[in-house]
Every structure is written in C-alpha cells, then in structure tokens.
Motif scaffolding. Sequence first.
Motif, short mmCIF file in Angstrom:
data_model
loop_
_atom_site.label_atom_id
_atom_site.label_comp_id
_atom_site.label_asym_id
_atom_site.label_seq_id
_atom_site.Cartn_x
_atom_site.Cartn_y
_atom_site.Cartn_z
N PRO A 9 15.37 51.60 65.15
CA PRO A 9 15.28 52.36 65.26
C PRO A 9 14.74 52.98 64.07
O PRO A 9 14.01 52.03 62.93
N ASP A 10 15.19 54.44 63.20
CA ASP A 10 14.40 55.00 62.00
C ASP A 10 13.95 54.93 60.81
O ASP A 10 15.26 53.69 60.21
N ALA A 11 13.53 55.20 59.87
CA ALA A 11 13.88 55.04 58.49
C ALA A 11 14.98 54.92 57.66
O ALA A 11 15.74 54.23 57.15
N SER A 12 16.04 56.02 58.20
CA SER A 12 17.54 56.60 57.57
C SER A 12 18.31 55.44 58.19
O SER A 12 18.83 54.80 56.93
N ARG A 13 18.28 54.70 59.06
CA ARG A 13 19.23 53.62 59.74
C ARG A 13 18.86 52.42 58.90
O ARG A 13 19.39 51.18 58.44
N VAL A 14 17.66 52.06 58.97
CA VAL A 14 17.18 51.36 57.82
C VAL A 14 17.47 51.21 56.78
O VAL A 14 17.83 50.50 56.23
N ALA A 15 17.33 52.43 56.01
CA ALA A 15 18.07 52.12 54.58
C ALA A 15 19.53 51.62 54.65
O ALA A 15 20.03 51.03 53.45
N GLU A 16 20.04 52.35 55.60
CA GLU A 16 21.59 51.97 55.86
C GLU A 16 21.57 50.21 55.75
O GLU A 16 22.33 49.73 55.36
N LEU A 17 20.73 49.73 56.45
CA LEU A 17 20.74 48.55 57.20
C LEU A 17 20.74 47.45 55.55
O LEU A 17 20.95 46.32 55.44
N ALA A 18 19.41 48.07 54.90
CA ALA A 18 19.06 48.00 53.06
C ALA A 18 19.97 47.79 52.42
O ALA A 18 20.55 46.45 51.36
N ASP A 19 20.40 48.51 52.30
CA ASP A 19 21.78 49.12 51.50
C ASP A 19 23.16 48.14 51.50
O ASP A 19 23.53 47.64 50.53
N ASP A 20 23.09 47.50 53.19
CA ASP A 20 24.46 46.59 53.45
C ASP A 20 23.74 45.41 52.84
O ASP A 20 25.16 44.78 52.32
N GLU A 21 22.59 45.15 53.44
CA GLU A 21 22.14 43.95 53.04
C GLU A 21 22.00 43.18 51.39
O GLU A 21 21.99 42.21 50.81
N ALA A 22 21.94 44.73 50.95
CA ALA A 22 21.47 43.92 49.60
C ALA A 22 22.85 43.83 48.88
O ALA A 22 23.02 43.10 48.09
N ALA A 23 23.85 44.86 49.12
CA ALA A 23 24.68 44.77 48.72
C ALA A 23 25.79 43.27 48.60
O ALA A 23 26.22 42.57 48.14
N GLN A 24 25.79 43.04 50.24
CA GLN A 24 26.44 41.47 50.58
C GLN A 24 25.05 40.56 49.28
O GLN A 24 25.87 39.73 49.26
N ALA A 25 23.86 40.68 49.60
CA ALA A 25 23.11 39.72 48.80
C ALA A 25 23.76 39.58 47.44
O ALA A 25 23.71 38.27 46.67
N LEU A 26 23.76 40.42 46.35
CA LEU A 26 24.57 41.28 45.13
C LEU A 26 25.80 40.16 44.86
O LEU A 26 25.79 39.65 43.97
N ARG A 27 26.72 40.43 46.68
CA ARG A 27 28.31 40.18 46.46
C ARG A 27 27.50 37.98 46.17
O ARG A 27 28.51 37.79 45.40
N SER A 28 27.28 37.67 47.09
CA SER A 28 26.77 36.54 47.14
C SER A 28 26.47 35.65 45.57
O SER A 28 27.25 34.94 45.59
N ARG A 29 25.84 36.47 45.40
CA ARG A 29 25.16 35.48 44.10
C ARG A 29 26.55 36.12 43.52
O ARG A 29 26.44 34.87 41.92
N ARG A 30 26.82 36.38 43.16
CA ARG A 30 27.81 37.20 42.09
C ARG A 30 29.55 36.07 41.83
O ARG A 30 29.10 35.46 41.33
N ASN A 31 29.11 35.54 43.31
CA ASN A 31 29.88 34.70 43.55
C ASN A 31 30.16 33.20 44.23
O ASN A 31 30.45 32.09 44.04
N ALA A 32 28.22 33.01 44.01
CA ALA A 32 28.29 31.18 43.91
C ALA A 32 28.57 31.23 42.43
O ALA A 32 28.65 31.33 41.48
#
Length: 399
Positions: free
Chosen positions: A376-399
Amino acid sequence: MIPFPTLPDAAWRHRAGLDRLTGALDAGGGAARWVGGAVRDSLLGLPVADIDLATRFAPAEVVHRLEAAGIKAIPTGIAHGTITAVSEGTVVEVTTLRRDVATDGRHAVVAFSDDWREDAARRDFTMNALYADPLTGELFDWFGGLDDLAARRVRFIGDPYRRIAEDHLRILRFFRFHARFGDAIDGEGLEACVARANDLMALSRERIAAELLKLLVAPGAVPVVTLMQARGIFRPVLPEIDAAGVARLAALAGREAAAGIAPAAIRRLAALVAPEAAEAVGARLKLSNADRKRLIQAGIAPGDESPRALGYRAGVESAVDRLLLAGADPRPLIDWERPTLPIGGGALVARGLEKGPDVARTLRRVEDRWIAEGFPDASRVAELADDEAAQALRSRRNA
C-alpha cells in the motif's frame, strides 16, 4: 536448383561505413566477400547482428588498407587472420582466407590462402559456407548450402567425422543450428555426433556452456534436447541431464509460452538438472557467479507467498524462474517493478524508538505487513509504522 538468385538488399547492407570498408578491401576487384551468418540470415529473412567479411589480403595488408582509409583496425585474432574493423561505428570481423594445417579437436593451426573454395571447405556446415559479393549480391556456394538452407537442413561440409575431429564443439553446434534453423535432421550428421559424443570431454567447460546456453533458447530447443538426451550426447559431460529433466524442460517451455515470457537459458538449464545437482553443474560449466546463483535459486520452491511478495524478497527474475519451474502463475510479475518501502528507520526514531536493534526489528515488521497487504501507499505505511512503534514502546516498558 538454387533457391536464391542473389543476396537480398537487407537493411544491414546499408549501415554506415560499409561502403568505405569494402572499397578499402577492393570488393569491386573481387578481393572481399560477405560470408557466414550475415549471408545465411539475410537469405532466411532474419535480422542480422554480426557481420563477417572474408578477404584474399593477408592480415598485415588488411590493417594497412583499413588504416589508410581511416578505418580503425583492431588485431583481435590476427594470428588466425581476423581483424576487427570499426568503420563509422559499424563493426565488421574481417578474416583472411585460410586453410587448416593441423587440428586437435580444440585448436587449429592455419595457413593463409587466396582460394575461396579452400576457405569454404574448412567451415562447419554448408549453410555457413555461403559467400556474397558486397557490390552485386552474387552468391557463391561450393557445397550445396543454398539447397540445404532452402530445405532447412543442417549438414556438415564433407565427412562429418572429419569435421568433428577438427573441432569437437561442432557436435553441439550441429544440434544448436538444427534447433534454430532445422527441419528434418541430417541422419549422417546425427550418427557422427552420436558416435563421437565422448569427444566433448576434451573441450573446455566454458565452450560447452556457451553452446548449450545458446541451444536452450533456440526455437526448437525442446525436441532437439530430447533427441540429444535419448541418443546419449550429454552423457560424457552432463550426465545429470536425464529423461525427467527433459520432461521438466518441455513443461517449462509450455508455461513460458502460455505466460508470454521469453525463454531464459539459465532457467531452462535449471529445468534440465535436478535442484540438488544445480550447484555442481554450475561449477563444472564454470558459469559466472550471477548465473550460478540464479541456477541454484531457480530450483527453490516458491512457497505460499504471493508472486509479488516473492518478487520483492527474491527479486523479480528469480521469482519468475521459481514460479515457472514450480508450475505457478508468474504473470503478476510481468512489467512489475519492485517497489521501495516508503519509510526508513528515522521515521521510527521520530516515533520514540531508540536507534539500534529495536528500530531494525520494528522496521522489518512494518515491511512484512506492507508486503502482506500488497504494497500500500505511504499513508498506509505511516499507519503501520504508528502501530508497530506503539507496540514496540509498550513491550519495552513492560520488559
């Protein structure tokens, strides 16, 4: 009956610089004639790539005459009488008439001559021993090449066994030319090739590979390779090619045609040899590193990914090979250009991730989802990046 009165007025005969070249070598006085593939292909109505000119002049005289006419002369094979002439950008191989003094099946010692028939007699097939006057188009044929050309018959000049003894590569050339031009195969030539197949073992593997790869993309490759395998031609040098491989080649050729994809020599070689033999065959034939890699990768099953997902990960060329060999549909990759992920690690750092392994892992997850969703185009990739970055930050906080 001679089926062709003169050499057709083909487009190549009007290339820049040819008049200057033939004038320098006194074509008007009968000292130079077109020969070989350009003559053959013109008579068949095929496009001409390489141009060869035979001349009575000795190599040193050829160089002198060319340079006097302002034509570049490159001594590419001067020991064997061949000079590469570059006239106004047009490249022509100019070779002095020759006769063989000694041959060992791989190399020839030659003496220069002024006898056209003698020069023709040392060539391999009758259709390759046709000469034409550059000015008038008059054809010269001492061995029935015109009739053989009309009949689409590849025939050795004289005794096939002698021709093969002079150059063992002529065994493979016989089949390659038949795959390209032939109709009914010449029985005498075939039996000589079968009887002398072991002679191929004396050749360098590079020469074998060059002929084989040309043969594999010829129009009649499948029936000719089928015949070669059945008659034991491959056995001395490529015993890995068996009936199962020939069947895979036939299936592949059908799929290429159905998909409108041009044949590729390495892909077809990959069909001929089992995947487990690809590495050994590529090494034995001394293929380039790129061709060896392609040969090996072609036999890898494509898996369950979509064709474009496979094309993105493996490269379009390799993906097409793998899909065709596996019997899958490669058409989604036709005219498809591999896209670039429209986001980088910096965008993830901007979303709060620290540089390093976290960014690399998260970027790979974004890329995997992007591929799975069909790029998909860049706007959808930005949404995917938001989601994956948020998950990565949560995982780091919970580690």
